[in-house]
Design a protein around this motif. Structure first.
Motif, short mmCIF file in Angstrom:
data_model
loop_
_atom_site.label_atom_id
_atom_site.label_comp_id
_atom_site.label_asym_id
_atom_site.label_seq_id
_atom_site.Cartn_x
_atom_site.Cartn_y
_atom_site.Cartn_z
N ALA A 18 12.84 -10.17 18.74
CA ALA A 18 13.65 -9.13 19.38
C ALA A 18 15.08 -9.63 19.52
CB ALA A 18 13.07 -8.78 20.73
N TYR A 19 16.03 -8.73 19.33
CA TYR A 19 17.43 -9.11 19.47
C TYR A 19 18.28 -7.90 19.83
CZ TYR A 19 18.28 -7.19 14.76
OH TYR A 19 18.38 -6.35 13.65
N GLU A 20 19.39 -8.16 20.46
CA GLU A 20 20.37 -7.13 20.79
C GLU A 20 21.51 -7.24 19.79
OE1 GLU A 20 21.30 -7.89 24.87
OE2 GLU A 20 19.23 -7.54 25.52
N ALA A 21 22.02 -6.11 19.35
CA ALA A 21 23.09 -6.09 18.35
C ALA A 21 24.27 -5.29 18.87
CB ALA A 21 22.57 -5.50 17.04
N HIS A 22 25.45 -5.88 18.76
CA HIS A 22 26.70 -5.24 19.16
C HIS A 22 27.61 -5.16 17.95
CE1 HIS A 22 26.06 -6.11 23.60
NE2 HIS A 22 25.22 -6.97 23.05
N GLY A 23 28.41 -4.11 17.86
CA GLY A 23 29.41 -4.02 16.82
C GLY A 23 28.90 -3.37 15.55
N GLN A 24 29.77 -3.35 14.55
CA GLN A 24 29.47 -2.71 13.28
C GLN A 24 28.71 -3.65 12.34
OE1 GLN A 24 30.14 0.59 12.84
NE2 GLN A 24 30.74 0.44 15.00
N ALA A 25 27.83 -3.07 11.54
CA ALA A 25 26.98 -3.88 10.66
C ALA A 25 27.79 -4.68 9.64
CB ALA A 25 25.98 -2.97 9.94
N GLU A 26 28.98 -4.20 9.28
CA GLU A 26 29.76 -4.89 8.26
C GLU A 26 30.65 -6.00 8.83
OE1 GLU A 26 32.01 -1.15 9.50
OE2 GLU A 26 29.93 -1.72 9.03
N GLY A 27 30.64 -6.18 10.15
CA GLY A 27 31.49 -7.20 10.75
C GLY A 27 31.01 -8.61 10.50
N GLU A 28 31.94 -9.56 10.61
CA GLU A 28 31.57 -10.97 10.49
C GLU A 28 30.62 -11.33 11.63
OE1 GLU A 28 33.73 -15.36 10.46
OE2 GLU A 28 34.93 -13.53 10.22
N VAL A 29 29.58 -12.12 11.33
CA VAL A 29 28.47 -12.31 12.27
C VAL A 29 28.72 -13.47 13.23
CG1 VAL A 29 26.00 -12.78 12.49
CG2 VAL A 29 26.83 -11.33 10.62
N VAL A 30 28.45 -13.19 14.50
CA VAL A 30 28.40 -14.22 15.55
C VAL A 30 27.03 -14.11 16.21
CG1 VAL A 30 29.41 -15.08 17.69
CG2 VAL A 30 30.88 -13.99 15.96
N ILE A 31 26.31 -15.22 16.28
CA ILE A 31 24.99 -15.25 16.90
C ILE A 31 25.07 -16.04 18.21
CG2 ILE A 31 22.56 -15.89 16.62
CD1 ILE A 31 22.94 -15.66 13.60
N LEU A 32 24.61 -15.41 19.29
CA LEU A 32 24.66 -16.00 20.62
C LEU A 32 23.25 -16.36 21.07
CD1 LEU A 32 27.09 -13.36 22.21
CD2 LEU A 32 27.70 -15.48 21.01
N LEU A 33 23.03 -17.62 21.43
CA LEU A 33 21.68 -18.13 21.67
C LEU A 33 21.53 -18.66 23.09
CD1 LEU A 33 21.86 -19.94 18.31
CD2 LEU A 33 20.09 -18.24 18.76
N HIS A 34 20.52 -18.15 23.79
CA HIS A 34 20.30 -18.57 25.17
C HIS A 34 19.43 -19.83 25.25
CE1 HIS A 34 16.04 -17.33 25.62
NE2 HIS A 34 16.33 -16.33 24.79
N GLY A 35 19.26 -20.33 26.46
CA GLY A 35 18.45 -21.51 26.70
C GLY A 35 17.32 -21.24 27.67
N PHE A 36 16.76 -22.32 28.20
CA PHE A 36 15.70 -22.26 29.22
C PHE A 36 16.33 -22.58 30.57
CE2 PHE A 36 13.06 -24.85 32.02
CZ PHE A 36 11.98 -24.01 32.24
N PRO A 37 16.01 -21.82 31.61
CA PRO A 37 15.24 -20.58 31.65
C PRO A 37 16.18 -19.37 31.78
CG PRO A 37 15.30 -21.55 33.84
CD PRO A 37 16.23 -22.34 32.97
N TYR A 38 16.68 -18.94 30.65
CA TYR A 38 17.66 -17.87 30.61
C TYR A 38 17.26 -16.85 29.55
CZ TYR A 38 20.14 -21.65 33.01
OH TYR A 38 20.47 -22.68 33.86
N ASP A 39 18.14 -15.90 29.26
CA ASP A 39 17.86 -14.90 28.22
C ASP A 39 19.19 -14.29 27.78
OD1 ASP A 39 18.52 -12.97 30.14
OD2 ASP A 39 16.70 -11.78 29.82
N PRO A 40 19.19 -13.25 26.95
CA PRO A 40 20.46 -12.69 26.45
C PRO A 40 21.42 -12.19 27.51
CG PRO A 40 18.70 -12.03 24.98
CD PRO A 40 18.04 -12.69 26.17
N ARG A 41 20.96 -11.99 28.73
CA ARG A 41 21.87 -11.53 29.78
C ARG A 41 23.02 -12.52 30.01
NH1 ARG A 41 19.48 -8.41 28.37
NH2 ARG A 41 21.59 -8.01 27.61
N GLY A 42 22.84 -13.73 29.59
CA GLY A 42 23.90 -14.73 29.73
C GLY A 42 25.16 -14.40 28.96
N TYR A 43 25.06 -13.48 28.00
CA TYR A 43 26.20 -13.14 27.15
C TYR A 43 26.72 -11.73 27.39
CZ TYR A 43 25.12 -17.42 24.57
OH TYR A 43 24.91 -18.73 24.22
#
Length: 301
Positions: A18-43
């Motif tokens: 599962a992942y959350e996606a922001h922005g346009q599909a053709e944009g340059e990609v940035v991947i944001l990765l959480h840790g323990f004990p966290y989740d995507p809300r950190g970004y």
């Protein structure tokens, strides 16, 4: 700004990720990765800003967190560093992403560092929480300074059956305690914890977490399918991607040292910044500093 993007899923070799996606599909990609004990809300305060600037921003739930699920009931619920890295590489492959800028801390930082070190052509730039996150497992048996051993109490707790039972029965309370201990200066932390806590209800959370903290001390075998990656990390490989390390001065797990012990692990452009008043959850505690580091690398490489 803290807009939560729609949830997506992609099938990798091991996971329905599962992942959350922001922005346009053709944009340059940035991947944001959480840790323990966290989740995507950190970004939440970072991803929308990057998207507004034209980037395609992807924020996955790691194995054992949130809606991410294993495909096969028989697959080992490994939490070892090679598993996290392989998941990230598989995620990029499944979405046909040839290269991305990676941002991560804790477990997510470990995945990002390993992919940057072993597959340098896949990484344009790297923002890493607390520097070089690749574990030197062979050195894990050596005792550390007493204050460091004290900070790692939770890892030793997880080495026992009592720790397994405790995490199973009290996962939300235990993780909330870790938030408080690891980010003692973060005033907003207690009010934000509830937005993340449900991610620990994943049915594989306990098994993945326990394996992670046992494997790194050689108290549990790794997944044989990942042994090639682990062997490639025995002699810690350098990271050549342009990199910025962000370190929390108030990190309750490991406060930033004055001397940069990771300097020799980066062979390309590298900068280290110590963030005053910031603990372990770097992007959520210091979103502006994190965003500035990302944009600095994107604008200069």
């Amino acid at each position: 700004m803290n807009t939560i993007a729609p949830l997506h899923n992609v099938r990798t070799t091991m996971l329905d990720m599962a992942y959350e996606a922001h922005g346009q599909a053709e944009g340059e990609v940035v991947i944001l990765l959480h840790g323990f004990p966290y989740d995507p809300r950190g970004y939440d305060e970072i991803a929308p800003v990057l998207a507004e600037r034209g980037y395609r921003v992807l924020v996955p739930y790691l194995r054992g967190y949130g809606p991410t699920r294993f495909i096969n009931a028989e697959v080992m619920r490994s939490g070892q560093q090679a598993a996290l890295a392989k998941d990230l590489l598989d995620f990029m492959d499944a979405l046909a992403i040839p290269q991305a800028t990676l941002v991560g801390y804790d477990w997510g930082g470990r995945a990002a560092c390993i992919v940057a070190a072993l597959w340098p052509n896949r990484v344009r730039a790297l923002v890493t929480g607390d520097g070089y996150n690749i574990q030197d497992i062979a050195q894990s048996i050596k005792p550390r300074a007493p204050i460091t051993e004290h900070r790692l109490w939770y890892q030793y707790y997880f080495h026992t059956q009592r720790g397994v039972d405790g995490l199973t029965a009290n996962r939300r309370e235990l993780c909330e305690l870790l938030w408080a201990l690891w980010s003692p200066s973060w005033v907003k932390g207690p009010s934000l914890y509830g937005k993340t806590a449900s991610s620990f209800d994943n049915p594989d959370f306990v098994e993945v977490v326990i394996h992670s903290y046992r494997h790194r001390f050689m108290y549990a075998p790794g997944d044989p399918a990942l042994e090639e990656i682990e062997q490639a990390l025995v002699q810690p490989p350098p990271i050549s991607a342009p990199s910025i390390s962000l370190c929390g001065a108030d990190d309750g797990v490991g406060p930033a040292s004055v001397e940069d012990e990771d300097l020799g692990c980066f062979s390309g452009f590298y900068r280290r910044r110590i963030l005053a008043g910031v603990g372990h959850n770097i992007p959520q505690e210091a979103p502006q500093a994190t965003l500035e580091a990302i944009l600095e690398l994107l604008d200069s490489t």
